[in-house]
Design an enzyme around this catalytic site. Structure first.
Site, PDB file in Angstrom:
ATOM      1  CE  LYS A  67     -22.362  -0.964   6.934  1.00  0.00           C
ATOM      2  NZ  LYS A  67     -21.573  -1.942   6.182  1.00  0.00           N
ATOM      3  N   GLY A 122      -2.413  -3.027  -3.966  1.00  0.00           N
ATOM      4  CA  GLY A 122      -2.584  -3.550  -2.616  1.00  0.00           C
ATOM      5  C   GLY A 122      -1.888  -4.893  -2.478  1.00  0.00           C
ATOM      6  N   GLY A 167      -2.600  -6.571   0.646  1.00  0.00           N
ATOM      7  CA  GLY A 167      -3.222  -6.951   1.912  1.00  0.00           C
ATOM      8  C   GLY A 167      -3.861  -8.324   1.818  1.00  0.00           C
ATOM      9  CB  VAL A 214      -8.707  -9.166  -0.931  1.00  0.00           C
ATOM     10  CG1 VAL A 214      -9.292  -9.667  -2.237  1.00  0.00           C
ATOM     11  CG2 VAL A 214      -9.788  -9.098   0.137  1.00  0.00           C
ATOM     12  CB  ALA A 215      -3.924  -7.706  -2.714  1.00  0.00           C
TER      13      ALA A 215
END
Ligand code: NAD
Length: 350
Positions: free
Chosen positions: A81, A183, A185, A187-188
């Site tokens: 990262k 959620g 959004g 993915v939801a």
């Protein structure tokens, strides 16, 4: 004097590169936690930190998380990262991004970057002008792999959720089961569609009312107040919005037997995994169940297969969850702790 090696989040990281480019003002930390399974892969975060130590800690913690996530997803990738230390105004210049890209290139492919908080697809395109070691670039319409990770993450969550239902409730499908999704959004939405296709009863909540209304209209879901969604009586609660939502307080109020959602870092503390277990709530460790997106983007970067391989890797998510739950039952440790231990073994540690 504190050294890097004595920091609480230092975990045998193979290398931590402190990158400076004075002409452009670039300051970055590239942490490579493990290359045991392949190049250390993980996105670049562009963020203003209160001090240098916080930036190093974030890079150490997030790179370890990527090692675990990539290993548990069965990818031939290690974990890394980057954090770029932004100034208070988050000033980002093309020269700074180019300097960062050259620093990534100097690592010769041992670290592969991608988008994370504060970085954009445009930044990734700019980075790709200086190095090949960047994933998550835009793909042509109709490309087999790559592109929007949301649908792939949602498929993995859906399959993992069904594995949890099978284990906890002994059911092969979601017909008539009540699924509460936090959620509405990216993915939801895809997850709700999969669940609606299996005739699940859906409750959804989002602070963005237009989004939640559109999704409810499409899937027949009931709209719930965002303050209540985690606590309504449901067969499954699926957190797909925010991290750190499972706390001592919230776990005490849960009215479900299964937590299966996409959000990153759902457990506020390690003890919260034990709290779920004590309440006999089956937990799907977040970085295992939400790996579909990274599987898709990595398969595109690695060029080791097409849509079939992406599908195969995503379909392995429920198998991995079953291994975790089996080991949890056998050892008495909670599934989150078991997942970490399993990941450590996969990267040759532990
Ligand atoms: P998104 O931004 O598309 O959707 C998140 C939704 O949560 C938004 O609609 C937002 O309004 C809503 N939200 C914010 N606060 C809320 C609250 N208090 N109550 C209810 N809703 C609230 O994000 P996404 O891509 O769908 O990702 C959802 C979660 O899954 C995030 O935690 C993300 O880190 C994680 N995740 C996503 C992916 C992916 O492929 N997109 C992969 C792994 C993990």
């Amino acid at each position: 004097m504190d050294t890097l090696w004595s920091l609480p989040d230092f975990d045998g990281h193979e290398a931590v590169h402190i990158v400076t480019d004075e002409p452009t003002g670039l300051k970055a930390v590239i942490a490579m936690h493990s290359t045991h399974l392949g190049p250390a892969a993980g996105g670049t975060r562009f963020w203003h930190y209160a001090n240098h130590a916080d930036a190093v800690t974030d890079a150490l913690r997030l790179s370890r998380g990527m090692s675990y996530k990539n290993a548990m997803a069965g990818l031939p990738l290690g974990g890394g990262k980057t954090v770029i230390l932004a100034d208070e105004n988050k000033t980002k210049t093309p020269e700074m991004i180019a300097a960062f890209a050259r620093a990534v290139d100097r690592l010769g492919g041992n670290y592969v970057t991608a988008e994370d908080v504060g970085m954009t697809v445009e930044d990734m395109i700019a980075i790709s002008e200086h190095t090949d070691y960047v994933a998550g670039l835009p793909v042509e319409d109709g490309a087999e792999v790559g592109g929007d990770p949301g649908p792939h993450t949602a498929l993995g969550v859906f399959l993992g959720l069904k594995a949890a239902v099978k284990r906890k409730l002994g059911k092969d499908n979601l017909d008539g089961l009540h699924i509460a999704i936090q959620g509405a959004g990216s993915v939801a939405s895809h997850l709700a569609r999969h669940c609606a296709d299996e005739d699940a009863r859906l409750s959804i909540a989002d602070v963005a009312t237009d989004r939640v209304e559109a999704l409810a209209a499409e899937t027949g879901a009931t709209i719930v107040d965002p303050a209540d969604i985690l606590f309504i009586e449901a067969d499954v609660v699926s957190p797909c919005a925010l991290g750190a939502i499972l706390t001592e307080d919230s776990i005490a109020k849960l009215n479900t037997g299964i937590i299966a959602g996409a959000a990153n870092n759902q457990l506020a503390t390690r003890d919260d995994g034990k709290r779920l277990q004590a309440r006999d709530i089956l937990y799907c460790p977040d970085y295992v169940i939400n790996a579909g997106g990274i599987i898709n983007v990595s398969t595109e970067y690695l060029k080791d297969g097409g849509a079939d391989l992406v599908r195969q890797r995503i379909e392995a998510i429920p198998t991995r969850l079953d291994q975790i739950w089996d080991e949890s039952e056998a050892s008495g440790r909670d599934p989150a702790a078991v997942a970490d231990a399993m990941a450590q073994r996969l990267i040759g540690r532990g």
